[in-house]
Design a protein around this motif. Sequence first.
Motif, PDB file in Angstrom:
ATOM      1  N   ALA A  28      44.864 160.321 161.393  1.00  0.00           N
ATOM      2  CA  ALA A  28      43.520 159.770 161.539  1.00  0.00           C
ATOM      3  C   ALA A  28      43.133 159.658 163.014  1.00  0.00           C
ATOM      4  O   ALA A  28      41.982 159.893 163.385  1.00  0.00           O
ATOM      5  N   PHE A  29      44.101 159.304 163.850  1.00  0.00           N
ATOM      6  CA  PHE A  29      43.866 159.203 165.292  1.00  0.00           C
ATOM      7  C   PHE A  29      43.388 160.544 165.853  1.00  0.00           C
ATOM      8  O   PHE A  29      42.410 160.624 166.606  1.00  0.00           O
ATOM      9  N   ALA A 274      44.776 161.986 171.948  1.00  0.00           N
ATOM     10  CA  ALA A 274      44.973 161.584 170.553  1.00  0.00           C
ATOM     11  C   ALA A 274      46.060 162.424 169.897  1.00  0.00           C
ATOM     12  O   ALA A 274      46.892 161.908 169.140  1.00  0.00           O
ATOM     13  N   LEU A 275      46.050 163.739 170.170  1.00  0.00           N
ATOM     14  CA  LEU A 275      47.063 164.627 169.595  1.00  0.00           C
ATOM     15  C   LEU A 275      48.459 164.233 170.076  1.00  0.00           C
ATOM     16  O   LEU A 275      49.410 164.158 169.287  1.00  0.00           O
ATOM     17  N   PHE A 276      48.570 163.956 171.377  1.00  0.00           N
ATOM     18  CA  PHE A 276      49.873 163.582 171.945  1.00  0.00           C
ATOM     19  C   PHE A 276      50.373 162.270 171.337  1.00  0.00           C
ATOM     20  O   PHE A 276      51.518 162.166 170.885  1.00  0.00           O
ATOM     21  N   VAL A 277      49.479 161.251 171.303  1.00  0.00           N
ATOM     22  CA  VAL A 277      49.889 159.948 170.777  1.00  0.00           C
ATOM     23  C   VAL A 277      50.191 160.038 169.287  1.00  0.00           C
ATOM     24  O   VAL A 277      51.186 159.490 168.803  1.00  0.00           O
ATOM     25  N   GLY A 278      49.337 160.763 168.529  1.00  0.00           N
ATOM     26  CA  GLY A 278      49.564 160.896 167.092  1.00  0.00           C
ATOM     27  C   GLY A 278      50.874 161.597 166.789  1.00  0.00           C
ATOM     28  O   GLY A 278      51.644 161.166 165.911  1.00  0.00           O
ATOM     29  N   THR A 279      51.141 162.681 167.515  1.00  0.00           N
ATOM     30  CA  THR A 279      52.397 163.417 167.319  1.00  0.00           C
ATOM     31  C   THR A 279      53.595 162.541 167.669  1.00  0.00           C
ATOM     32  O   THR A 279      54.594 162.505 166.951  1.00  0.00           O
ATOM     33  N   MET A 722      43.314 151.475 167.143  1.00  0.00           N
ATOM     34  CA  MET A 722      44.154 152.267 166.244  1.00  0.00           C
ATOM     35  C   MET A 722      45.585 152.326 166.740  1.00  0.00           C
ATOM     36  O   MET A 722      46.541 152.197 165.968  1.00  0.00           O
ATOM     37  N   ALA A 723      45.742 152.518 168.045  1.00  0.00           N
ATOM     38  CA  ALA A 723      47.096 152.596 168.601  1.00  0.00           C
ATOM     39  C   ALA A 723      47.848 151.294 168.382  1.00  0.00           C
ATOM     40  O   ALA A 723      49.055 151.293 168.147  1.00  0.00           O
TER      41      ALA A 723
END
Length: 843
Positions: A28-29, A274-279, A722-723
């Motif tokens: 979702a992030f 967002a991609l880095f944190v989500g991954t 979200m984080a």
Amino acid sequence: MFRTALRNVLAHKARLLMTVLAVMLGVAFVSGTLVFTNTISDAYQNSSAKGFGHVDVAVEPKHQDSEGDRVGTTPDLTQALLNRSARVPGADSALGVVHGFTAIADKDGKLIGGGYQSQGGNYWGTKDPRYPLVSGTVPHGKDQVLIDSDTARRAGYKVGDTVRVSVDGPVLTPTVSGIFSTDDGNVAAGGSLALFDTATAQQLFGKPGTYDEIDVKAKAGVSQSTLKAQLDAVLPKGTTETTTAEKLADDQAKAISSAMSSMKQGLLVFAGIALFVGTFIIANTFTMLVAQRTKELALLRAVGASRRQVTRSVLIEAFVVGAVAAVTGLLAGIGIGAGLKGLMGTFGATVPDGPLVITPGTVAAAIAVGVLVTMLAAWLPGRRAAKIPPVAAMSSLHAQATTKSLVLRNTIGALFAAAGVTVVIAATTMDADAAQAPMGLGAVLLIIGVFVLTPLLSRPLIAAAAPVLRLFGVSGKLARQNSVRNPRRTAATASALMIGLTLITGMTVMAGSLQHAIDKLAASAIRADYVVSMANGNGLSPDVDKKLSRAEGVTATSPLRNAPSRIGGQTEYLTGVNGSVIGKLTDLDVEEGAFTVGGDRVVVDDSTAKDHRWSAGSAFTVSYEDGRKQQLTVAGVYKGNAMIRGIMLDNATLAPHLRADATDMQVMVKTADGTSAAAKDKLVKALGSNPAIKIQDKKDISSDIAQMFTLMLNMLYGLLAMAVIVAVLGVINTLAMSVFERSQEIGMLRAIGLDRKGVKRMVRLESLVIALFGGVLGIGLGVFFGWATGQLVGSKMATYELILPWGRMALFLLLAALVGVLAALWPARRAARLNMLQAIKAQ
């Protein structure tokens, strides 16, 4: 093994739910950020788009470039040129287009659509192909106007209503004679469009008898290139240029793409973060969960399963979890994207309207993050667990990392961190434009380095909390020991919070420092109480200055009137001011001479003086836009800034050389009583409560300039929320695993006298310490990045200085502590409810 994997997924419902939630939030992030960035980008593109269905060839005036002492001019498109265009053999029709800024007020007197989206034009008649009438009749004179159907719907206007309309300053109150529909992208994106009859539009927009453009429609069977050739043959060469609709569409697409490139890059940075944190969140969560099942996997090995089968069962479980989480995360992300767009309006940002944009790339990213990243995150620890001998796994002999692996990890982390710090510091010495890529690379290297070093850093930082933890007795001592027992797990848990707080702290430091610099700039450059300008940034009618100078309580006014000129073969813009009072309305540091403006005496900013090698007393010849020349003398050289710069001369000297349609960029106003609500209200009434005109004091100017920084900061706060939720889940996972692994230990502690409250306190303190550890690292990195970025900004803004928002940083640390407390609620309750005898026998 397939059935075993599925049964394992369904057998541990709490673990399954927690894993799905963590993966879903990671997806979702990413997908929410992509939906949001694509939606905003598409809305701005649509707002700039223009349809060409009504035109095959457009005739436009060709700007005459400056040459020698002659200032460039733009010729007029006259009625004679329109008639000549309509008579060419291949032309079916030709219409003249007039356009300009036109503000429409809603029923509360407020501007509709935002200043830059408020447009006006001419209605060619009942056969105008651009704007089909929905209701009403064509307009006649200043007392009638057409408005677009979207604006009518939003503001609640209907045919026969009276509206407040502002064109270049003066306020009109025409009647809505009709409502039309349009495919104009600006209107579709939330703007407004008002149409007058052609003669009225020409008069209102300062173009009597002339047009901005002539649109020619070809007869059936005549190509655009043929029509263009026919027009080129009859129209005067050198003063007009013709362009086919196909070329116009291509040029428009390129122009929009170019204008959007900076915004897209900025939004893609958000998506990349967002991609880095989500991954990272997904990999971290699944790594911990697979580690928790090491003994279970070892048991499968003991009953005959091969390494490959064990690894495959983990991947199957990861696929099921990832697929479910990817779908739900994508749906949640769409909602998040819509919510972020709505928040921008709540924060006062003017954003074009437009539908949510869900691209195939967004769907692919959601699936990739949800499925592929989850499977990759599961494969690495699953493969590692499968390689451990069953006996060693079941006896926990594998749990401790070897000294060699820790030394290797710390060495790699130190190298990455050192490289990151070196690159970031080196970037601060470069030009701001050239430093962006090195700064980004250095930031990534440093974050990776700190992440790798986090287990090493956890021991001294957590040890610093020992004096406080000792106040809680045995529970505090045990909490500290548990926090450093498995530093890798502690580090992995704290890192999710660290990344989020690094971003938000860095942006907060930057925004606070920039806001302070802008406030200081406005306060140091302007003595005027108010600055009056148009909402869309266009010029003000000279009548505005006249009305303000006669307003009650006004003691001094000065318009700032820009005009092109030629000096030494170069184009320079002159700024006409009221020479007798400009010194009272500005506060500029004079480096040479005196700040005296009047007659042939002018003042020049230091940058312009350096370019022309002028000093106080220097004389130069200026060629005005009407072609006349005059010798001017530099009375003084002042230090320019982002708000005021250039060559200032008295309007009495400049005015005779200006075009009839000359406008003022802004008007500075000094009042007898200073800034107050009453003084501002008097100015508003003096200008006829005009919705198109902004009246701002220094604070308003600062807020207006800093609006984009505030907007981006508020967006980051939304992403941080979200984080934080994901970080809570990560801490819950870690503590739950810690409780599971220490069941026997907890049972023994209960058996020797530690009560349930003591067990709960121990788990809560452990969670609090881990969360604060991540918070301290994140805030520290954020301050460093904020300082480094500020060094680049400071090179271009003299008033910039680093301002540390101590209050907000303390709030962020409290937020981290709150995360720790909330995350410990369920694991602490579970630990306290363990049956001590069963726990002792569990291992």
